[in-house]
Design a protein around this motif. Structure first.
Motif, PDB file in Angstrom:
ATOM      1  N   SER A 265      46.467  39.229 130.556  1.00  0.00           N
ATOM      2  CA  SER A 265      46.454  37.858 130.065  1.00  0.00           C
ATOM      3  C   SER A 265      47.291  36.945 130.934  1.00  0.00           C
ATOM      4  O   SER A 265      48.055  37.372 131.791  1.00  0.00           O
ATOM      5  N   ARG A 266      47.159  35.663 130.676  1.00  0.00           N
ATOM      6  CA  ARG A 266      47.875  34.666 131.468  1.00  0.00           C
ATOM      7  C   ARG A 266      49.364  34.646 131.166  1.00  0.00           C
ATOM      8  O   ARG A 266      50.123  33.937 131.826  1.00  0.00           O
ATOM      9  N   ILE A 267      49.790  35.391 130.175  1.00  0.00           N
ATOM     10  CA  ILE A 267      51.227  35.475 129.902  1.00  0.00           C
ATOM     11  C   ILE A 267      51.950  36.162 131.059  1.00  0.00           C
ATOM     12  O   ILE A 267      53.090  35.839 131.370  1.00  0.00           O
ATOM     13  N   LEU A 268      51.259  37.100 131.699  1.00  0.00           N
ATOM     14  CA  LEU A 268      51.900  37.891 132.743  1.00  0.00           C
ATOM     15  C   LEU A 268      52.122  37.087 134.011  1.00  0.00           C
ATOM     16  O   LEU A 268      51.384  36.140 134.296  1.00  0.00           O
ATOM     17  N   PRO A 269      53.134  37.426 134.800  1.00  0.00           N
ATOM     18  CA  PRO A 269      53.375  36.743 136.069  1.00  0.00           C
ATOM     19  C   PRO A 269      52.146  36.818 136.975  1.00  0.00           C
ATOM     20  O   PRO A 269      51.439  37.834 137.006  1.00  0.00           O
ATOM     21  N   ARG A 270      51.916  35.757 137.728  1.00  0.00           N
ATOM     22  CA  ARG A 270      50.737  35.684 138.595  1.00  0.00           C
ATOM     23  C   ARG A 270      50.665  36.871 139.564  1.00  0.00           C
ATOM     24  O   ARG A 270      49.593  37.393 139.850  1.00  0.00           O
ATOM     25  N   ALA A 271      51.822  37.293 140.062  1.00  0.00           N
ATOM     26  CA  ALA A 271      51.844  38.369 141.059  1.00  0.00           C
ATOM     27  C   ALA A 271      51.291  39.681 140.510  1.00  0.00           C
ATOM     28  O   ALA A 271      50.865  40.548 141.276  1.00  0.00           O
ATOM     29  N   LEU A 272      51.310  39.838 139.177  1.00  0.00           N
ATOM     30  CA  LEU A 272      50.829  41.084 138.584  1.00  0.00           C
ATOM     31  C   LEU A 272      49.336  41.060 138.276  1.00  0.00           C
ATOM     32  O   LEU A 272      48.743  42.115 138.040  1.00  0.00           O
ATOM     33  N   ARG A 273      48.738  39.900 138.285  1.00  0.00           N
ATOM     34  CA  ARG A 273      47.360  39.817 137.801  1.00  0.00           C
ATOM     35  C   ARG A 273      46.381  40.570 138.689  1.00  0.00           C
ATOM     36  O   ARG A 273      45.458  41.224 138.199  1.00  0.00           O
TER      37      ARG A 273
END
Length: 291
Positions: free
Chosen positions: A28-36
């Motif tokens: 989900s978008r809750i996670l930091p961008r680097a992890l997506r």
């Protein structure tokens, strides 16, 4: 390998996350961008392999053959043999960049193969064995990706992931039985409660079924609570996401325990549930209510 080919492979996995009917919650978008991007690759691997086990009109032999082909791709990654498949092009990069234990991906395939070959579980240990391979690897991979893979964190993650898997089984008893022919409630627990497969088939709603399901729900709920401090130890968006997932499992457990008229009905969280979870998740030191 060219950067373009690798970028295309990651794009393929990200599109799978965006377009699949059952999006991987931790992407989900809750996670930091680097992890997506790396999480989308884990999702693409798990989702596509799970589909081999469950979706379409394949025979059991065809399903197992496709899952074995994924094992072959993992072997190729171990021996640095390049793949031409987008998921495995990206997966090889994620494993190398983040030093992920490749055994966790083999564990997932073990669970998916079991979905094809095993429809009944004699006791709770057999169910837990399935959870250790189907659910726990996902939590462990997330902890490795975020650099939070301490022994205690991994232990608590296993408790949360197994509990969430059990809670999901208890929401989908009828669906699992009628669509896949599976019963994940231990047969010895059913026998002790005086509940038969006919009761499951016929959606029986008697006191014996109530007693059996309350036992199963409480066991999963207690397991969830045993790992709940994980979300309190993790900081930032990832910690918030874990707290939300844990709180959601607790809310569903309580809703399942309250059901009387139809114990097979899948509970739905309402607006007040989500607002309560969002509020509690903002405060890492708050504890979830446990039975």
């Amino acid at each position: 390998m060219s950067n373009t080919k690798l970028d295309d492979a990651y794009h393929y996995c990200l599109e799978m996350v965006r377009n699949h009917y059952e999006n991987f919650p931790v992407a989900s978008r809750i996670l930091p961008r680097a992890l997506r991007r790396p999480i989308s690759v884990v999702y693409a691997f798990a989702r596509s392999a799970d589909d081999f086990a469950d979706e379409g009109n394949l025979t059991d032999d065809e399903r197992l053959t496709r899952l074995v082909s994924y094992e072959t791709e993992l072997e190729n990654i171990k021996h640095h043999i390049p793949s031409d498949k987008p998921i495995f092009i990206a997966l090889a990069d994620v494993i190398a960049q983040h030093n992920l234990p490749i055994q966790l991906f083999y564990d997932l395939l073990t669970a998916f193969k079991q979905d094809v070959t095993k429809k009944r579980y004699q006791n709770f240990d057999e169910v837990l064995y399935y959870c250790r391979h189907s659910a726990n690897p996902v939590g462990r991979l997330l902890l490795h990706l975020t650099g939070n893979d301490s022994e205690q964190n991994l232990k608590d993650s296993d408790a949360i992931c197994s509990a969430l898997q059990l809670i999901n089984f208890l929401q989908d008893i009828q669906q699992d039985y009628h669509e896949s022919g599976r019963i994940y409630i231990p047969l010895d627990d059913m026998a002790s409660a005086g509940v038969s497969e006919d009761n499951i088939r016929d959606r029986s709603n008697n006191e014996s079924v109530h007693k059996l399901l309350r036992q199963q729900i409480k066991r999963a709920y207690i397991m969830l609570c045993s790992g709940a401090t994980l979300g309190n130890r993790l900081s930032g968006r990832f910690g918030y996401e874990i707290r939300m997932v844990t709180l959601g499992g607790a809310r569903i457990s309580r809703a399942l325990l309250k059901q009387k008229h139809d114990v097979y009905q899948r509970p739905r969280l309402g607006k007040s549930d989500w607002l309560g979870m969002l509020f509690v998740a903002l405060f890492p030191n708050k504890r979830i209510d446990c039975p």
